[in-house]
Design a protein around this motif. Structure first.
Motif, PDB file in Angstrom:
ATOM      1  N   MET A  96       0.851  -1.176   0.000  1.00  0.00           N
ATOM      2  CA  MET A  96       0.000   0.000   0.000  1.00  0.00           C
ATOM      3  C   MET A  96       0.895   1.236   0.000  1.00  0.00           C
ATOM      4  O   MET A  96       1.859   1.302   0.759  1.00  0.00           O
ATOM      5  CB  MET A  96      -0.887  -0.013   1.245  1.00  0.00           C
ATOM      6  N   PRO A  97       0.592   2.214  -0.812  1.00  0.00           N
ATOM      7  CA  PRO A  97       1.400   3.439  -0.811  1.00  0.00           C
ATOM      8  C   PRO A  97       1.362   4.103   0.560  1.00  0.00           C
ATOM      9  O   PRO A  97       0.336   4.070   1.245  1.00  0.00           O
ATOM     10  CB  PRO A  97       0.712   4.326  -1.850  1.00  0.00           C
ATOM     11  N   PRO A  98       2.479   4.717   0.970  1.00  0.00           N
ATOM     12  CA  PRO A  98       2.544   5.330   2.306  1.00  0.00           C
ATOM     13  C   PRO A  98       1.452   6.372   2.555  1.00  0.00           C
ATOM     14  O   PRO A  98       0.893   6.429   3.642  1.00  0.00           O
ATOM     15  CB  PRO A  98       3.929   5.986   2.340  1.00  0.00           C
ATOM     16  N   CYS A  99       1.118   7.193   1.550  1.00  0.00           N
ATOM     17  CA  CYS A  99       0.100   8.219   1.770  1.00  0.00           C
ATOM     18  C   CYS A  99      -1.267   7.587   2.030  1.00  0.00           C
ATOM     19  O   CYS A  99      -2.036   8.054   2.862  1.00  0.00           O
ATOM     20  CB  CYS A  99       0.041   9.195   0.603  1.00  0.00           C
ATOM     21  N   LYS A 100      -1.558   6.505   1.341  1.00  0.00           N
ATOM     22  CA  LYS A 100      -2.841   5.824   1.543  1.00  0.00           C
ATOM     23  C   LYS A 100      -2.882   5.191   2.936  1.00  0.00           C
ATOM     24  O   LYS A 100      -3.903   5.227   3.623  1.00  0.00           O
ATOM     25  CB  LYS A 100      -3.026   4.770   0.457  1.00  0.00           C
ATOM     26  N   MET A 101      -1.752   4.615   3.364  1.00  0.00           N
ATOM     27  CA  MET A 101      -1.678   4.011   4.687  1.00  0.00           C
ATOM     28  C   MET A 101      -1.851   5.076   5.766  1.00  0.00           C
ATOM     29  O   MET A 101      -2.563   4.869   6.749  1.00  0.00           O
ATOM     30  CB  MET A 101      -0.339   3.286   4.860  1.00  0.00           C
ATOM     31  N   PHE A 102      -1.229   6.237   5.573  1.00  0.00           N
ATOM     32  CA  PHE A 102      -1.350   7.331   6.523  1.00  0.00           C
ATOM     33  C   PHE A 102      -2.803   7.769   6.659  1.00  0.00           C
ATOM     34  O   PHE A 102      -3.312   7.951   7.762  1.00  0.00           O
ATOM     35  CB  PHE A 102      -0.465   8.509   6.082  1.00  0.00           C
ATOM     36  N   ILE A 103      -3.481   7.923   5.549  1.00  0.00           N
ATOM     37  CA  ILE A 103      -4.884   8.333   5.560  1.00  0.00           C
ATOM     38  C   ILE A 103      -5.731   7.300   6.298  1.00  0.00           C
ATOM     39  O   ILE A 103      -6.598   7.653   7.106  1.00  0.00           O
ATOM     40  CB  ILE A 103      -5.403   8.567   4.119  1.00  0.00           C
ATOM     41  N   MET A 104      -5.463   6.032   6.052  1.00  0.00           N
ATOM     42  CA  MET A 104      -6.231   4.979   6.738  1.00  0.00           C
ATOM     43  C   MET A 104      -6.003   5.035   8.247  1.00  0.00           C
ATOM     44  O   MET A 104      -6.947   4.896   9.035  1.00  0.00           O
ATOM     45  CB  MET A 104      -5.869   3.607   6.193  1.00  0.00           C
ATOM     46  N   VAL A 119      -5.124   7.646  10.064  1.00  0.00           N
ATOM     47  CA  VAL A 119      -5.785   8.856  10.571  1.00  0.00           C
ATOM     48  C   VAL A 119      -7.293   8.627  10.690  1.00  0.00           C
ATOM     49  O   VAL A 119      -7.911   8.985  11.699  1.00  0.00           O
ATOM     50  CB  VAL A 119      -5.464  10.075   9.668  1.00  0.00           C
ATOM     51  N   VAL A 120      -7.889   8.016   9.687  1.00  0.00           N
ATOM     52  CA  VAL A 120      -9.332   7.754   9.719  1.00  0.00           C
ATOM     53  C   VAL A 120      -9.679   6.825  10.882  1.00  0.00           C
ATOM     54  O   VAL A 120     -10.637   7.071  11.626  1.00  0.00           O
ATOM     55  CB  VAL A 120      -9.820   7.176   8.360  1.00  0.00           C
ATOM     56  N   VAL A 121      -8.898   5.781  11.081  1.00  0.00           N
ATOM     57  CA  VAL A 121      -9.163   4.843  12.189  1.00  0.00           C
ATOM     58  C   VAL A 121      -9.022   5.570  13.522  1.00  0.00           C
ATOM     59  O   VAL A 121      -9.855   5.398  14.427  1.00  0.00           O
ATOM     60  CB  VAL A 121      -8.215   3.620  12.106  1.00  0.00           C
ATOM     61  N   LEU A 122      -7.983   6.386  13.661  1.00  0.00           N
ATOM     62  CA  LEU A 122      -7.807   7.137  14.915  1.00  0.00           C
ATOM     63  C   LEU A 122      -8.960   8.115  15.151  1.00  0.00           C
ATOM     64  O   LEU A 122      -9.424   8.268  16.283  1.00  0.00           O
ATOM     65  CB  LEU A 122      -6.473   7.885  14.900  1.00  0.00           C
ATOM     66  N   LEU A 123      -9.424   8.777  14.107  1.00  0.00           N
ATOM     67  CA  LEU A 123     -10.564   9.692  14.250  1.00  0.00           C
ATOM     68  C   LEU A 123     -11.826   8.942  14.671  1.00  0.00           C
ATOM     69  O   LEU A 123     -12.581   9.426  15.521  1.00  0.00           O
ATOM     70  CB  LEU A 123     -10.809  10.451  12.946  1.00  0.00           C
ATOM     71  N   ILE A 124     -12.045   7.779  14.090  1.00  0.00           N
ATOM     72  CA  ILE A 124     -13.227   6.988  14.455  1.00  0.00           C
ATOM     73  C   ILE A 124     -13.145   6.561  15.915  1.00  0.00           C
ATOM     74  O   ILE A 124     -14.118   6.669  16.669  1.00  0.00           O
ATOM     75  CB  ILE A 124     -13.374   5.771  13.513  1.00  0.00           C
TER      76      ILE A 124
END
Length: 186
Positions: A157-165, A167-172
């Protein structure tokens, strides 16, 4: 009357017209990667399915029939040189009765048309690719005699996509914690 154990009864319907689809993948046979190949036990499967089986097999020089478990030794020049099932080929449309020359590169898990410039797309096939991946390449010893195991890799998985995932999990998780705290204080 044919018995259930008769190999011919598994590939030829009662009407006498052979089944024009592979018994493994249920795709129609053709003259490129889904060429009907007959094993010594007289069962017929498409080249693509046999290649997928061979890539996963610990015995690269044989094919084990998925119906009767009989072993068929592979020809010296490889899997594509197994006999074509002529009874099936003769029932394909006339334009499909010429079989293309295919090479099987087991180490790369790939079927490849030997002369791709000669492949004429048929209306039934729409597009004809000059190669087909048939699974993850096996790791074989340099002697080529036995498979030493299949390497399983996690999807990259590209690093930027992993970072976004992340962040989304942490926000949830944060949102759920805030809701729990607010309901306890109310």
């Amino acid at each position: 009357m044919e018995s259930k154990d008769d190999p011919e009864s598994m590939t030829v319907p009662p009407e006498g017209i052979p089944d024009l689809e592979c018994a493994i993948c249920y795709s129609q046979f053709n003259n490129v990667f889904r060429t009907p190949k007959k094993l010594q036990c007289k069962h017929t499967f498409c080249l693509e399915c046999l290649a997928r089986m061979n890539v996963k097999s610990s015995q690269p020089d044989t094919i084990q029939c998925p119906f009767c478990r009989a072993l068929t030794p592979l020809p010296t020049l490889g899997l594509p040189k197994l006999d074509n099932d002529t009874s099936i080929m003769s029932n394909l449309p006339e334009a499909m009765q010429h079989v293309y020359s295919i090479r099987f590169i087991r180490s790369k898990a790939r079927l490849q048309v030997k002369h791709p410039q000669r492949v004429v797309p048929l209306p039934q096939l729409r597009t004809v690719s000059s190669s087909l991946d048939v699974g993850p390449p096996s790791t074989t010893s340099q002697t080529g005699s036995h498979e030493t195991g299949t390497r399983h890799r996690l999807p990259c998985m590209p690093p930027c996509k992993m970072f976004i995932m992340v962040v989304v999990v942490l926000l949830i998780v944060s949102f759920i914690c805030i809701i729990i705290i607010m309901t306890k204080t109310s």
